[in-house]
Design an enzyme around this catalytic site. Structure first.
Site, PDB file in Angstrom:
ATOM      1  N   CYS A   1       0.059   3.808   2.825  1.00 44.75           N
ATOM      2  CA  CYS A   1       0.549   3.203   4.190  1.00 44.75           C
ATOM      3  C   CYS A   1       1.814   3.818   4.577  1.00 44.75           C
ATOM      4  O   CYS A   1       2.447   3.800   5.084  1.00 44.75           O
ATOM      5  CB  CYS A   1      -0.070   2.340   3.834  1.00 44.75           C
ATOM      6  SG  CYS A   1      -1.355   1.143   3.887  1.00 44.75           S
TER       7      CYS A   1
ATOM      8  N   CYS B   1       0.640  -1.328  -0.689  1.00 48.93           N
ATOM      9  CA  CYS B   1      -0.628   0.085   0.132  1.00 48.93           C
ATOM     10  C   CYS B   1       0.829   1.381  -0.214  1.00 48.93           C
ATOM     11  O   CYS B   1       1.280   2.068   1.195  1.00 48.93           O
ATOM     12  CB  CYS B   1      -0.589   0.196   1.010  1.00 48.93           C
ATOM     13  SG  CYS B   1      -1.633   1.669   1.099  1.00 48.93           S
TER      14      CYS B   1
END
Length: 104
Positions: free
Chosen positions: A32, A29
């Site tokens: 993230c 991600c």
């Protein structure tokens, strides 16, 4: 910010006394990875709050039980109960303001 394993979730989050923030994330991600250093900075300045990161790929059962549908997702818990959550990439100031509201 410490990594949190599924086996430790009950003890360190659900049975915790006081505020805890969990950063649900995954290695693949991009947002993230961009958010993690921001959360680490916030954690350094908010000493009265426990901060953990939990990899959703490694802890899918916990993420499912917590109804994590999108990542990154920051979940604010207090005394084992969810207070609020924010999803997606956010600026440090927004996270700090969110924490202040959660602590009220």
């Amino acid at each position: 910010m410490k990594a949190l394993a599924a086996a430790d979730f009950d003890q360190k989050v659900l049975k915790a006394k006081g505020p805890v923030v969990i950063d649900f994330w995954a290695e693949w991600c991009g947002p993230c990875k961009m958010l993690m250093p921001i959360v680490e900075q916030v954690a350094e300045s908010a000493k009265d709050i426990q901060f953990y990161k939990m990899n959703t790929d490694d802890c899918g059962d916990v993420a499912g039980n917590m109804r994590i549908m999108s990542i990154p997702c920051l979940v604010f818990m207090n005394n084992g109960k969810e207070v609020d959550r924010i999803v997606g990439m956010n600026a440090k100031e927004k996270i700090m303001n969110w924490l202040a509201l959660c602590l009220k």
